[in-house]
Design a protein around this motif. Structure first.
Motif, short mmCIF file in Angstrom:
data_model
loop_
_atom_site.label_atom_id
_atom_site.label_comp_id
_atom_site.label_asym_id
_atom_site.label_seq_id
_atom_site.Cartn_x
_atom_site.Cartn_y
_atom_site.Cartn_z
N ALA A 147 0.84 -1.19 0.00
CA ALA A 147 0.00 0.00 0.00
C ALA A 147 0.87 1.24 0.00
CB ALA A 147 -0.91 -0.02 1.22
N GLY A 148 0.51 2.19 -0.83
CA GLY A 148 1.25 3.44 -0.88
C GLY A 148 2.42 3.44 -1.85
N GLY A 149 2.79 2.28 -2.35
CA GLY A 149 3.92 2.20 -3.29
C GLY A 149 3.49 2.53 -4.70
N PRO A 150 4.47 2.69 -5.60
CA PRO A 150 4.15 2.99 -6.99
C PRO A 150 3.85 1.73 -7.80
CG PRO A 150 6.51 2.91 -6.73
CD PRO A 150 5.92 2.66 -5.35
N VAL A 151 3.36 1.92 -9.00
CA VAL A 151 3.32 0.84 -9.99
C VAL A 151 4.67 0.85 -10.69
CG1 VAL A 151 2.26 0.00 -12.11
CG2 VAL A 151 0.83 0.99 -10.31
N LEU A 152 5.42 -0.22 -10.54
CA LEU A 152 6.76 -0.32 -11.11
C LEU A 152 6.67 -0.95 -12.49
CD1 LEU A 152 9.92 -0.36 -10.80
CD2 LEU A 152 9.63 -2.59 -9.66
N VAL A 153 7.40 -0.38 -13.44
CA VAL A 153 7.40 -0.96 -14.78
C VAL A 153 8.83 -1.03 -15.28
CG1 VAL A 153 6.95 1.32 -15.86
CG2 VAL A 153 6.50 -0.79 -17.14
N ALA A 187 -2.08 2.88 -16.93
CA ALA A 187 -3.51 2.64 -16.71
C ALA A 187 -3.77 2.12 -15.30
CB ALA A 187 -4.04 1.67 -17.75
N GLU A 188 -2.91 1.20 -14.84
CA GLU A 188 -3.04 0.66 -13.48
C GLU A 188 -2.86 1.75 -12.44
OE1 GLU A 188 -3.48 -2.49 -11.73
OE2 GLU A 188 -4.56 -2.79 -13.60
N ALA A 189 -1.86 2.59 -12.62
CA ALA A 189 -1.62 3.67 -11.66
C ALA A 189 -2.81 4.62 -11.58
CB ALA A 189 -0.35 4.43 -12.04
N ALA A 190 -3.40 4.91 -12.74
CA ALA A 190 -4.57 5.78 -12.74
C ALA A 190 -5.73 5.13 -12.00
CB ALA A 190 -4.97 6.11 -14.18
N LEU A 191 -5.91 3.81 -12.17
CA LEU A 191 -6.99 3.10 -11.49
C LEU A 191 -6.75 3.04 -9.99
CD1 LEU A 191 -7.43 0.07 -13.93
CD2 LEU A 191 -9.06 1.94 -13.59
N ARG A 192 -5.49 2.83 -9.59
CA ARG A 192 -5.15 2.65 -8.18
C ARG A 192 -4.92 3.96 -7.45
NH1 ARG A 192 -2.51 -2.64 -6.99
NH2 ARG A 192 -2.98 -4.05 -8.71
N GLY A 193 -4.83 5.07 -8.18
CA GLY A 193 -4.53 6.35 -7.55
C GLY A 193 -3.11 6.44 -7.04
N SER A 194 -2.17 5.86 -7.79
CA SER A 194 -0.77 5.85 -7.39
C SER A 194 0.09 6.42 -8.50
CB SER A 194 -0.33 4.43 -7.04
OG SER A 194 -0.36 3.60 -8.19
N GLY A 195 1.40 6.46 -8.24
CA GLY A 195 2.34 6.91 -9.24
C GLY A 195 2.96 5.75 -9.98
N VAL A 196 3.81 6.09 -10.96
CA VAL A 196 4.56 5.11 -11.74
C VAL A 196 6.05 5.31 -11.50
CG1 VAL A 196 5.27 4.49 -14.10
CG2 VAL A 196 2.85 4.79 -13.57
N LEU A 197 6.75 4.23 -11.27
CA LEU A 197 8.21 4.24 -11.26
C LEU A 197 8.67 3.45 -12.48
CD1 LEU A 197 11.04 4.67 -10.19
CD2 LEU A 197 10.70 2.75 -8.62
N ALA A 198 9.22 4.15 -13.46
CA ALA A 198 9.70 3.52 -14.69
C ALA A 198 11.20 3.28 -14.54
CB ALA A 198 9.41 4.41 -15.89
N LEU A 199 11.59 2.02 -14.60
CA LEU A 199 12.99 1.65 -14.37
C LEU A 199 13.59 1.01 -15.62
CD1 LEU A 199 14.43 0.02 -11.18
CD2 LEU A 199 15.07 -0.86 -13.42
N ALA A 254 6.88 -1.77 -4.19
CA ALA A 254 5.93 -1.49 -5.26
C ALA A 254 4.58 -2.13 -4.99
CB ALA A 254 6.47 -1.98 -6.60
N ARG A 255 3.53 -1.52 -5.52
CA ARG A 255 2.19 -2.12 -5.45
C ARG A 255 2.07 -3.28 -6.42
NH1 ARG A 255 -2.58 2.35 -4.66
NH2 ARG A 255 -1.58 3.57 -3.01
N ILE A 256 2.64 -3.09 -7.58
CA ILE A 256 2.56 -4.09 -8.63
C ILE A 256 3.71 -3.83 -9.59
CG2 ILE A 256 1.00 -2.65 -9.99
CD1 ILE A 256 -0.37 -5.11 -11.04
N LEU A 257 4.19 -4.88 -10.23
CA LEU A 257 5.26 -4.76 -11.22
C LEU A 257 4.73 -5.19 -12.57
CD1 LEU A 257 8.17 -4.64 -12.37
CD2 LEU A 257 8.56 -6.90 -11.34
N ALA A 258 4.94 -4.35 -13.57
CA ALA A 258 4.54 -4.68 -14.94
C ALA A 258 5.79 -4.88 -15.79
CB ALA A 258 3.68 -3.58 -15.54
N VAL A 259 5.84 -6.00 -16.50
CA VAL A 259 6.97 -6.28 -17.40
C VAL A 259 6.42 -6.81 -18.71
CG1 VAL A 259 8.69 -6.75 -15.62
CG2 VAL A 259 7.23 -8.61 -16.40
N GLY A 260 7.20 -6.61 -19.76
CA GLY A 260 6.86 -7.20 -21.05
C GLY A 260 7.16 -8.68 -21.03
N ALA A 261 6.47 -9.42 -21.86
CA ALA A 261 6.69 -10.87 -21.90
C ALA A 261 8.10 -11.21 -22.36
CB ALA A 261 5.66 -11.53 -22.81
N ARG A 262 8.60 -10.43 -23.31
CA ARG A 262 9.94 -10.72 -23.84
C ARG A 262 10.59 -9.42 -24.26
NH1 ARG A 262 12.14 -11.99 -28.79
NH2 ARG A 262 10.11 -11.98 -29.81
#
Length: 295
Positions: free
Chosen positions: A146-152, A169-181, A252-260
């Motif tokens: 809780a309170g963490g960003p959406v990590l991508v 899109a997830e960050a907008a739904l969750r009301g959080s920020g994005v950390l792009a790494l 992080a709240r959630i981590l998003a990665v590409g499949a490949r």
């Protein structure tokens, strides 16, 4: 908004954690939720009904119905406002959930089911579905922070571009920020053009880092305009991508990665980075396939 979120259940604690996460996703999206159990026993020569010597509520089919009912009850208690449907579908879990993904916006599964080997961090169904699902697949390993960003994770590949879209899109739904790494090493970073044509490998100090920072900026271009309310942090790390993402996932709240990613072998549906995240990340992991992954 609308849409459909599908969650697979098998009676495991991991599956019920996935139901809770899926219910929250459906609530944020204004989507319906479908609780699905893959009933493999129907394909086998075994009796499905209760034994004549046992209670009327016994038998494999009744057990499958109870698993789904438990999932529906857990979902309804987590997000009472969500419309919840359910199904017991005959077939092997991966086949059933891959078919379900064709009509879903998101499929959610637990990291390990009832049939997994002791000691495995993530089961085969979760890994294979992440590779073959026709929509983003969210694998619930550990609870969201809780309170963490959406990590991508960003590397400039088509699947990474899709993961960036999903993350915003997830960050907008969750009301959080994005950390792009974006992580790189001298071995996987493309060299910028030489500054001195007479010296083909001569670049000023910091040129590679600057090129990698441009890659990240270009990958995020236009998202601020689409999602003006989403705060964005950038991180360019010199080091192993897997290690950097695992460390960042701890908050992080959630981590998003590409499949490949861009460094994967052609033909692979799931790359080494996404597989490592499924096994070792400290938050739920969404694997997103892009146009270049055969989706």
């Amino acid at each position: 908004m609308g849409g459909l979120v599908v969650v697979g259940v098998d009676g495991s604690a991991s599956g019920l954690a996935a139901v809770e996460e899926a219910a929250r996703e459906a609530r944020w999206r204004g989507a319906a939720l479908r609780v699905v159990h893959a009933f493999i026993w129907a394909r086998m020569p075994v009796p499905l009904g209760p034994s004549p010597y046992g209670p009327p509520a016994g038998g494999l089919r009744n057990m499958a119905d109870r698993l789904v009912a438990e999932g529906v009850e857990r979902a309804s208690s987590t997000a009472p406002e969500v419309e919840v449907g359910s199904a017991v579908v005959s077939g092997e879990p991966l086949t059933v959930l891959e078919a379900e993904s064709r009509g879903a916006d998101l499929v959610v599964v637990g990291s390990r089911g009832m049939g997994g080997f002791v000691g495995l961090m993530v089961g085969s169904t979760a890994v294979h579905l992440a590779a073959h699902g026709r929509c983003p697949v969210l694998v619930v390993r550990e609870p969201s922070h809780a309170g963490g960003p959406v990590l991508v994770g960003v590397d400039g590949s088509p699947a990474s571009e899709a993961a960036v879209d999903f993350a915003f899109a997830e960050a907008a739904l969750r009301g959080s920020g994005v950390l792009a790494l974006h992580a790189y090493t001298p071995w996987n970073a493309p060299l910028p053009p030489p500054q001195d044509p007479s010296m083909p490998y001569a670049n000023p100090p910091g040129a590679v880092t600057a090129a990698e920072e441009r890659l990240l900026a270009e990958a995020l271009a236009g998202r601020r305009e689409i999602y003006p309310g989403v705060p964005v942090e950038h991180a360019v790390v010199r080091g192993d991508t897997r290690k950097a993402l695992i460390e960042a996932s701890a908050s992080a709240r959630i981590l998003a990665v590409g499949a490949r990613g861009r460094g994967g072998f052609k033909g692979l549906l799931l790359g080494s980075v996404s597989q490592a995240m499924l096994h070792h990340a400290h938050c739920p992991v969404a694997v997103v396939r892009g146009s270049g992954t055969g989706a």
